[in-house]
Motif scaffolding. Structure first.
Motif, PDB file in Angstrom:
ATOM      1  N   SER A   1       0.846  -1.190   0.000  1.00 41.67           N
ATOM      2  CA  SER A   1       0.000   0.000   0.000  1.00 41.67           C
ATOM      3  C   SER A   1       0.881   1.239   0.000  1.00 41.67           C
ATOM      4  O   SER A   1       1.963   1.255   0.598  1.00 41.67           O
ATOM      5  CB  SER A   1      -0.949   0.013   1.198  1.00 41.67           C
ATOM      6  N   VAL A   2       0.393   2.253  -0.698  1.00 44.72           N
ATOM      7  CA  VAL A   2       1.135   3.497  -0.890  1.00 44.72           C
ATOM      8  C   VAL A   2       0.222   4.666  -0.548  1.00 44.72           C
ATOM      9  O   VAL A   2      -0.901   4.741  -1.039  1.00 44.72           O
ATOM     10  CB  VAL A   2       1.617   3.620  -2.353  1.00 44.72           C
ATOM     11  N   ARG A   3       0.722   5.564   0.302  1.00 43.31           N
ATOM     12  CA  ARG A   3      -0.008   6.788   0.603  1.00 43.31           C
ATOM     13  C   ARG A   3       0.639   7.921  -0.183  1.00 43.31           C
ATOM     14  O   ARG A   3       1.825   8.195  -0.039  1.00 43.31           O
ATOM     15  CB  ARG A   3       0.033   7.118   2.093  1.00 43.31           C
ATOM     16  N   GLU A   4      -0.178   8.552  -1.016  1.00 42.23           N
ATOM     17  CA  GLU A   4       0.306   9.685  -1.797  1.00 42.23           C
ATOM     18  C   GLU A   4       0.192  10.952  -0.965  1.00 42.23           C
ATOM     19  O   GLU A   4      -0.852  11.238  -0.393  1.00 42.23           O
ATOM     20  CB  GLU A   4      -0.535   9.854  -3.058  1.00 42.23           C
TER      21      GLU A   4
ATOM     22  N   TYR B   1       4.568   7.340   0.804  1.00 39.69           N
ATOM     23  CA  TYR B   1       4.931   6.515   1.952  1.00 39.69           C
ATOM     24  C   TYR B   1       4.409   5.107   1.707  1.00 39.69           C
ATOM     25  O   TYR B   1       3.208   4.934   1.421  1.00 39.69           O
ATOM     26  CB  TYR B   1       4.318   7.109   3.220  1.00 39.69           C
ATOM     27  N   ILE B   2       5.296   4.129   1.790  1.00 36.41           N
ATOM     28  CA  ILE B   2       4.886   2.729   1.670  1.00 36.41           C
ATOM     29  C   ILE B   2       4.457   2.282   3.064  1.00 36.41           C
ATOM     30  O   ILE B   2       5.284   2.105   3.955  1.00 36.41           O
ATOM     31  CB  ILE B   2       6.015   1.854   1.108  1.00 36.41           C
ATOM     32  N   GLY B   3       3.150   2.149   3.245  1.00 31.51           N
ATOM     33  CA  GLY B   3       2.610   1.818   4.552  1.00 31.51           C
ATOM     34  C   GLY B   3       2.621   0.339   4.851  1.00 31.51           C
ATOM     35  O   GLY B   3       2.647  -0.072   5.998  1.00 31.51           O
ATOM     36  N   CYS B   4       2.624  -0.464   3.817  1.00 33.10           N
ATOM     37  CA  CYS B   4       2.637  -1.910   4.010  1.00 33.10           C
ATOM     38  C   CYS B   4       3.277  -2.561   2.799  1.00 33.10           C
ATOM     39  O   CYS B   4       2.972  -2.210   1.661  1.00 33.10           O
ATOM     40  CB  CYS B   4       1.223  -2.448   4.179  1.00 33.10           C
ATOM     41  N   LEU B   5       4.175  -3.456   3.062  1.00 33.77           N
ATOM     42  CA  LEU B   5       4.663  -4.398   2.055  1.00 33.77           C
ATOM     43  C   LEU B   5       4.781  -5.715   2.785  1.00 33.77           C
ATOM     44  O   LEU B   5       5.546  -5.839   3.742  1.00 33.77           O
ATOM     45  CB  LEU B   5       6.023  -3.992   1.475  1.00 33.77           C
ATOM     46  N   CYS B   6       3.975  -6.671   2.360  1.00 37.53           N
ATOM     47  CA  CYS B   6       4.050  -7.977   3.010  1.00 37.53           C
ATOM     48  C   CYS B   6       3.830  -9.078   1.992  1.00 37.53           C
ATOM     49  O   CYS B   6       3.114  -8.904   1.000  1.00 37.53           O
ATOM     50  CB  CYS B   6       3.056  -8.085   4.162  1.00 37.53           C
TER      51      CYS B   6
END
Length: 155
Positions: A69-72, A79-84
């Motif tokens: 997930s990416v927050r613009e 900001y990469i909020g999640c990488l799993c």
């Protein structure tokens, strides 16, 4: 092994919670807390409805095996909020594909950032290999985290 990405929608909330729970269970056990673990379907649905956050399902051979997930932000930063990736699919290059995918999708971004626990050397190696550098260290709850950034040339 084919890896592909698809934007997630509210119908995907349950499968994304399952993927995150599988992916972050060991962190929850180790630290006693983990923001990606055991979130509610309602919380995931709210995240998926947030127009500033783009969440992608990661597929390997037609199965959802991960999430990024990416927050613009409004200033050409993300900001990469999640990488799993679920443990049984780790060490197959899926995470690298995911980072490269979002960096290409958001090609106007000049600064990327993300957080990971300070003692997760494996994560540090992974992000450094992809051009990210540690720029800060601080406490988040009871866990010491590091902030990684990757600065790209102005576009």
């Amino acid at each position: 092994m084919e890896i592909k990405f698809e934007i997630a929608n509210i119908e995907d909330a349950e499968v994304l919670v399952e993927v995150r729970n599988l992916s972050f269970f060991s962190d929850y056990i180790k630290y006693g807390e983990c923001p990606g673990y055991n979130i509610s379907i309602e919380s995931m649905t709210n995240t998926l409805l947030n127009t500033k956050i783009k969440s992608y399902k990661i597929f390997s051979d037609e199965k959802v095996v991960g999430n990024i997930s990416v927050r613009e932000n409004n200033d050409n930063t993300c900001y990469i909020g999640c990488l799993c990736v679920i443990p049984s699919y780790e060490n197959r290059g899926i995470g690298q594909h995911a980072i490269r995918f979002v960096e290409k999708e958001f090609s106007n971004v000049t600064v990327w950032s993300l957080e990971t626990p300070a003692d997760k050397e494996r994560n540090h190696y992974f992000y450094k290999k992809l051009g990210y550098n540690i720029v800060d260290e601080y406490m988040s709850g009871s866990v010491k985290v590091v902030l990684f950034e990757k600065k790209l040339l102005c576009k």
